[in-house]
Design an enzyme around this catalytic site. Structure first.
Site, short mmCIF file in Angstrom:
data_model
loop_
_atom_site.label_atom_id
_atom_site.label_comp_id
_atom_site.label_asym_id
_atom_site.label_seq_id
_atom_site.Cartn_x
_atom_site.Cartn_y
_atom_site.Cartn_z
N HIS A 75 9.12 -1.14 -27.91
CA HIS A 75 8.17 -0.83 -28.99
C HIS A 75 8.78 0.25 -29.88
O HIS A 75 9.08 1.34 -29.41
CB HIS A 75 6.83 -0.36 -28.43
CG HIS A 75 5.97 -1.49 -27.95
ND1 HIS A 75 4.61 -1.47 -28.00
CD2 HIS A 75 6.30 -2.69 -27.43
CE1 HIS A 75 4.12 -2.61 -27.52
NE2 HIS A 75 5.15 -3.36 -27.16
N TYR A 203 -3.94 3.28 -31.15
CA TYR A 203 -4.77 4.40 -30.72
C TYR A 203 -5.83 4.59 -31.81
O TYR A 203 -5.50 5.03 -32.90
CB TYR A 203 -3.94 5.68 -30.59
CG TYR A 203 -3.00 5.69 -29.41
CD1 TYR A 203 -1.77 5.03 -29.44
CD2 TYR A 203 -3.32 6.42 -28.26
CE1 TYR A 203 -0.91 5.06 -28.35
CE2 TYR A 203 -2.46 6.46 -27.17
CZ TYR A 203 -1.26 5.77 -27.22
OH TYR A 203 -0.40 5.81 -26.15
N PRO A 295 -4.22 10.56 -19.89
CA PRO A 295 -3.27 9.46 -20.19
C PRO A 295 -2.99 9.22 -21.67
O PRO A 295 -2.12 8.40 -22.00
CB PRO A 295 -3.95 8.24 -19.56
CG PRO A 295 -5.38 8.59 -19.41
CD PRO A 295 -5.46 10.07 -19.27
N LYS A 299 2.28 10.11 -20.56
CA LYS A 299 3.34 10.98 -20.05
C LYS A 299 3.47 11.04 -18.52
O LYS A 299 4.50 11.49 -18.01
CB LYS A 299 3.10 12.43 -20.55
CG LYS A 299 3.40 12.62 -22.01
CD LYS A 299 4.89 12.74 -22.26
CE LYS A 299 5.30 12.42 -23.66
NZ LYS A 299 5.88 11.10 -23.88
N TYR A 387 6.37 11.57 -28.16
CA TYR A 387 5.99 10.30 -27.52
C TYR A 387 7.20 9.61 -26.91
O TYR A 387 7.13 9.08 -25.79
CB TYR A 387 5.31 9.39 -28.55
CG TYR A 387 4.47 8.29 -27.94
CD1 TYR A 387 3.09 8.39 -27.83
CD2 TYR A 387 5.07 7.13 -27.45
CE1 TYR A 387 2.32 7.39 -27.25
CE2 TYR A 387 4.32 6.11 -26.87
CZ TYR A 387 2.95 6.26 -26.77
OH TYR A 387 2.20 5.26 -26.20
#
Ligand code: RFL
Ligand code: PHB
Length: 393
Positions: A75, A203, A295, A299, A387
């Site tokens: 991704h 998100y 979550p 991580k 990220y």
């Protein structure tokens, strides 16, 4: 009673314990892994799904990423959603790095299979574990099952037994400082037999609560809804879940997640937790036994891999050169990275969730922050850099 000896006794066969055992093996260091559950349970447990670039590199360098490279979904960004509109954060453009979607249970299967083919000593369904003489030169692990006790004498013990394991609780309370924060909500997660209809994770901040669109494979999607911290799953029929997912994730361009058979549902609490230090005598904590992150930043498993990378390096240095400096520094080295991941996970959580006690000012500020991340290259780069995973120094 049977007696065994090994160099490193490892409690727990999750990502941390298995990877540590493999990395030690590559350095010629012997270990025994003691796992309370059966192998099938460890291999089926659905949990994390996103591997940082840094974790993929660690797995690749250790020669355990063949299937991950074949089947993992690369991704190159994520989408953030506000008021039904999506904005992409292009990781590769901003950082040169991507993440890989590959289920934690797949990583666990790969590591178990590799340890067994290397004749690793993995003991599933091992019985009741207790840790002894942690401050002595020769600590030991006692494993009791059906009245028999096995004693495993070690040079060092690695506590990789997750948040509810015995390792952390074997350390006297006064030797640890606990940093803990709970959140007044949880995630209701589903695994659905539905091909992903979107290429990347979404998100979504929504007035009814946060929602996350994720996936596991070309046939399976993983979705989450912010819910009450004590949510009763019995109140959520499959139709109710899909309706809520459609409402929260539906976009102004008409997109909404494709439905399908729900294969699994669960509720996961949200917590930020760290103990310091990660060492007591000859016991070293790694992974969820030492820290938990909410979550939202994806991580947890990645931090577990970072911890055991440092621990394996430190033990290698200790055995090869009789130099304990890296072991002495293990806790501080890990904590520096752990706190950065804690900060990021807390920030992602605060940015995207509905807080019931939020004032109108808090809500306006939250929306302004999300719009800022969506529009500022500097802010988006900061999100992307965290990220995809900070480098292992
Ligand atoms: P684990 O995986 O909990 O493994 C610990 C093992 O120790 C065993 N054990 C014992 N064995 C012997 N004796 C005892 N007394 C024992 N007590 C326990 C357990 O049976 C188990 O096999 O810890 P580890 O290895 O530190 O790995 C940590 C990760 O599992 C965890 O951080 C992640 O799953 C968190 N997480 C995520 N992490 C990510 O990096 N990316 C994600 O996308 C992500 N999503 C998630 C998540 C966790 C979630 N849940 C369910 C908590 C999504 C969710 C919903
Ligand atoms: C998941 O796919 O399970 C997942 C993805 C991203 C997160 C958390 C969980 O932040």
């Amino acid at each position: 009673m049977a007696k065994f000896e090994t160099q490193v006794g490892i409690v727990g066969a999750g990502p941390a314990g298995l990877m540590l055992s493999h990395l030690l093996h590559l350095h010629g260091i012997a270990s025994v892994v003691l796992e309370a559950k059966q192998r099938a349970y460890c291999e089926e447990r659905i949990r994390a799904g996103v591997l940082e670039h840094t974790s993929v590199e660690t797995l690749r360098n250790a020669g355990v990423a063949d299937r991950l490279m074949r089947e993992g979904l690369r991704h190159e960004g994520i989408e953030l959603g506000l008021h039904g509109r999506l904005h992409r954060i292009p990781f590769v453009e901003l950082t040169g790095k991507a993440v890989t979607v590959y289920g934690q249970q797949e990583v666990v299967k790969d590591l178990i299979s590799r340890r067994l083919s290397d004749s690793g000593d993995l003991r599933f369904d091992c019985g009741e574990v207790s840790l002894h003489d942690l401050e002595e030169i020769c600590p030991s692990i006692h494993v009791e099952k059906e009245g028999n006790v096995d004693i495993i004498s070690c040079d060092f013990i690695a506590g990789c037994d997750g948040f509810h394991g015995v390792s952390r609780s074997s350390i006297p309370a006064q030797a640890l400082t606990v940093y803990d924060r709970t959140y007044p909500f949880a995630w209701l997660g589903i695994l659905a037999e539905a091909p992903p209809s979107r290429e990347e994770l979404i998100y979504m901040r929504h007035e009814r609560g946060f929602a996350l669109y994720s996936m596991r494979s070309p046939r399976v999607t993983r979705l989450y809804l912010q819910c009450k911290h004590d949510e009763d799953l019995a109140e959520w029929s499959d139709d109710h879940i899909w309706n809520e997912l459609h409402t929260r994730l539906g976009c102004s361009d008409g997109w909404h997640p494709t439905g399908g058979k729900i294969l699994q549902k669960n509720v996961t609490g949200m917590r930020s937790f760290v103990v310091e230090p990660l060492q007591f005598g000859r016991l070293f904590l790694a992974g969820d036994s030492a820290h938990i992150v909410p979550p939202t930043g994806a991580k947890g498993m990645n931090l577990a891999f970072a911890d055991v990378h440092y621990l394996a390096e430190a033990l290698h240095e200790r055995y090869r050169n009789n130099n304990g400096a890296k072991l002495d520094a293990y806790s501080a080295t890990c904590l520096s990275r752990i706190w950065k991941a804690q900060r990021f996970s807390w920030w992602m959580t605060s940015l995207l969730h509905l807080f019931e006690d939020a004032s109108p000012f808090d809500c306006k500020r939250q929306v302004a922050e999300l719009e800022y991340v969506m529009r500022s290259r500097a802010a988006a780069t900061s999100l992307a850099e965290n990220y995809v995973g900070l480098p292992l120094d």
